[in-house]
Write a protein that holds these residues in place. Structure first.
Motif, PDB file in Angstrom:
ATOM      1  N   VAL A 228     138.146 132.038  30.320  1.00 51.39           N
ATOM      2  CA  VAL A 228     138.964 132.628  29.263  1.00 51.39           C
ATOM      3  C   VAL A 228     139.652 131.543  28.447  1.00 51.39           C
ATOM      4  N   VAL A 229     140.266 130.599  29.130  1.00 57.21           N
ATOM      5  CA  VAL A 229     140.969 129.511  28.445  1.00 57.21           C
ATOM      6  C   VAL A 229     140.009 128.735  27.557  1.00 57.21           C
ATOM      7  N   TRP A 230     138.833 128.443  28.069  1.00 52.87           N
ATOM      8  CA  TRP A 230     137.845 127.702  27.275  1.00 52.87           C
ATOM      9  C   TRP A 230     137.457 128.471  26.018  1.00 52.87           C
ATOM     10  N   LEU A 231     137.228 129.770  26.155  1.00 57.65           N
ATOM     11  CA  LEU A 231     136.837 130.573  25.007  1.00 57.65           C
ATOM     12  C   LEU A 231     137.973 130.745  24.000  1.00 57.65           C
ATOM     13  N   CYS A 232     139.198 130.687  24.465  1.00 59.95           N
ATOM     14  CA  CYS A 232     140.339 130.768  23.541  1.00 59.95           C
ATOM     15  C   CYS A 232     140.560 129.447  22.804  1.00 59.95           C
ATOM     16  N   SER A 233     140.283 128.355  23.462  1.00 63.42           N
ATOM     17  CA  SER A 233     140.606 127.040  22.920  1.00 63.42           C
ATOM     18  C   SER A 233     139.585 126.583  21.890  1.00 63.42           C
ATOM     19  N   ASN A 234     139.945 125.523  21.165  1.00 61.66           N
ATOM     20  CA  ASN A 234     139.036 124.941  20.179  1.00 61.66           C
ATOM     21  C   ASN A 234     137.844 124.245  20.820  1.00 61.66           C
ATOM     22  N   ARG A 235     137.879 124.084  22.137  1.00 62.44           N
ATOM     23  CA  ARG A 235     136.752 123.463  22.822  1.00 62.44           C
ATOM     24  C   ARG A 235     135.497 124.334  22.737  1.00 62.44           C
ATOM     25  N   SER A 236     135.668 125.601  22.402  1.00 65.66           N
ATOM     26  CA  SER A 236     134.520 126.504  22.248  1.00 65.66           C
ATOM     27  C   SER A 236     134.381 126.951  20.793  1.00 65.66           C
ATOM     28  N   SER A 237     134.751 126.096  19.862  1.00 62.76           N
ATOM     29  CA  SER A 237     134.840 126.474  18.449  1.00 62.76           C
ATOM     30  C   SER A 237     133.521 126.922  17.829  1.00 62.76           C
ATOM     31  N   PHE A 238     132.391 126.587  18.444  1.00 65.11           N
ATOM     32  CA  PHE A 238     131.083 126.970  17.904  1.00 65.11           C
ATOM     33  C   PHE A 238     130.466 128.124  18.693  1.00 65.11           C
ATOM     34  N   VAL A 239     131.297 128.816  19.465  1.00 62.38           N
ATOM     35  CA  VAL A 239     130.809 129.899  20.326  1.00 62.38           C
ATOM     36  C   VAL A 239     131.379 131.225  19.858  1.00 62.38           C
ATOM     37  N   THR A 240     130.526 132.149  19.483  1.00 64.12           N
ATOM     38  CA  THR A 240     130.976 133.499  19.143  1.00 64.12           C
ATOM     39  C   THR A 240     129.816 134.477  19.303  1.00 64.12           C
ATOM     40  N   GLY A 241     130.154 135.723  19.577  1.00 64.51           N
ATOM     41  CA  GLY A 241     129.152 136.779  19.671  1.00 64.51           C
ATOM     42  C   GLY A 241     128.312 136.766  20.926  1.00 64.51           C
ATOM     43  N   THR A 242     128.815 136.160  21.979  1.00 61.99           N
ATOM     44  CA  THR A 242     128.015 136.056  23.194  1.00 61.99           C
ATOM     45  C   THR A 242     128.752 136.653  24.388  1.00 61.99           C
ATOM     46  N   ALA A 243     127.981 137.025  25.395  1.00 66.32           N
ATOM     47  CA  ALA A 243     128.535 137.481  26.671  1.00 66.32           C
ATOM     48  C   ALA A 243     128.109 136.470  27.722  1.00 66.32           C
ATOM     49  N   ILE A 244     129.053 135.693  28.206  1.00 75.64           N
ATOM     50  CA  ILE A 244     128.757 134.594  29.111  1.00 75.64           C
ATOM     51  C   ILE A 244     128.885 135.058  30.561  1.00 75.64           C
ATOM     52  N   PRO A 245     127.799 134.986  31.346  1.00 77.00           N
ATOM     53  CA  PRO A 245     127.922 135.365  32.754  1.00 77.00           C
ATOM     54  C   PRO A 245     128.759 134.337  33.525  1.00 77.00           C
ATOM     55  N   VAL A 246     129.773 134.802  34.191  1.00 74.77           N
ATOM     56  CA  VAL A 246     130.538 133.993  35.146  1.00 74.77           C
ATOM     57  C   VAL A 246     130.498 134.825  36.420  1.00 74.77           C
ATOM     58  N   ASP A 247     129.391 134.659  37.166  1.00 71.31           N
ATOM     59  CA  ASP A 247     129.039 135.705  38.129  1.00 71.31           C
ATOM     60  C   ASP A 247     128.349 135.221  39.398  1.00 71.31           C
ATOM     61  N   GLY A 248     128.411 133.914  39.669  1.00 64.62           N
ATOM     62  CA  GLY A 248     127.766 133.428  40.878  1.00 64.62           C
ATOM     63  C   GLY A 248     126.271 133.674  40.927  1.00 64.62           C
ATOM     64  N   GLY A 249     125.635 133.828  39.769  1.00 64.43           N
ATOM     65  CA  GLY A 249     124.194 134.024  39.714  1.00 64.43           C
ATOM     66  C   GLY A 249     123.732 135.471  39.761  1.00 64.43           C
ATOM     67  N   TYR A 250     124.680 136.426  39.652  1.00 67.03           N
ATOM     68  CA  TYR A 250     124.335 137.832  39.809  1.00 67.03           C
ATOM     69  C   TYR A 250     123.221 138.270  38.871  1.00 67.03           C
TER      70      TYR A 250
END
Length: 253
Positions: A228-250
């Motif tokens: 969440v923090v990464w997606l809020c911060s400018n470190r992810s400034s080129f990321v939009t419109g995606t659903a990122i799995p954070v799921d242990g490989g589910y």
């Protein structure tokens, strides 16, 4: 610790427990003023107390995200007098529990509940979060979705439909507002160790749930909050419109 988000304002639904609470703690630790929203003031107040005890800044507002007037009032409270809202995390939601049924036997009231809170609630929160962000020409929204929003899950028709809907909302809004400085993403979380997950489930059921994650365990709320923090911060400034799995490989199975 760097306070790279100092001077910003964040709004978090479902901020009294689980992923919402950990996201609030993480954003506040980086200097953001956090407004947590939810139905239970006691848990919201616990989040606020934890943040302020650590030197952060936070407030709580009661909110039913499935009610439009309530959602609007909560977002406006978070934006404050100057109408500024930099980040929003939509974490409020309910799960399907363990009442697994094929679609033909799925309870209509349960389906309506999933859609009302998980999908309609996300839509209403986003509607007013975007309006606040648009005034200032920037913002980042993170929707807490699920692996059930990316793949089918037998017996979970209502939950899977609502979570797929959240991912659709995420993509549509990202396209609508990409040129206006507003990024919108989702986290497709795996099973996470929260009170909601463990309460009332037998060891056998939990073992089966864990086995569905190739990493060999379920997630921790703070691991989702890191994303969440990464997606809020400018470190992810080129990321939009995606659903990122954070799921242990589910969803890689």
């Amino acid at each position: 610790m760097t306070r790279e988000l100092a001077g910003t304002r964040a709004f978090i639904t479902g901020g009294g427990t689980g992923i919402g609470r950990e996201s609030a703690l993480a954003l506040a630790a980086l200097g953001s003023h956090v407004t947590v929203a939810g139905r239970t003031m006691a848990t919201l107040d616990e989040t606020v107390d934890t943040i302020t005890a650590a030197g952060g800044s936070a407030e709580a507002v009661q909110c039913d995200v499935s009610d439009e007037a309530s959602a609007r009032a909560a977002v406006e409270a978070a934006a404050g007098r100057d109408g500024r809202l930099d980040f929003a995390v939509n974490s409020a939601g309910v799960s399907g529990g363990d009442d697994l049924r094929p679609l033909g036997e799925y309870d209509t009231a349960q389906f309506d509940r999933m859609v009302a809170i998980d999908l309609r609630g996300t839509f209403l929160a986003m509607k007013y979060e975007i309006r606040a962000m648009e005034k200032n020409g920037h913002g980042s929204i993170v929707n807490i979705a699920s692996g059930a929003g990316l793949v089918g899950v037998p017996g979970f028709a209502g939950y899977a439909a609502a979570k797929h809907g959240q991912v659709g909302l995420t993509k549509a809004a990202a396209l609508d507002y990409g040129t206006k400085g507003i990024r919108v993403n989702a986290i497709a979380a795996g099973l996470v160790d929260t009170p909601l997950v463990a309460t009332g489930r037998s060891p056998e059921v939990m073992a089966a749930r864990i086995a569905a994650h190739p990493i060999g365990r379920i997630g921790r709320p703070e691991e989702i909050a890191d994303a969440v923090v990464w997606l809020c911060s400018n470190r992810s400034s080129f990321v939009t419109g995606t659903a990122i799995p954070v799921d242990g490989g589910y969803v890689a199975r």
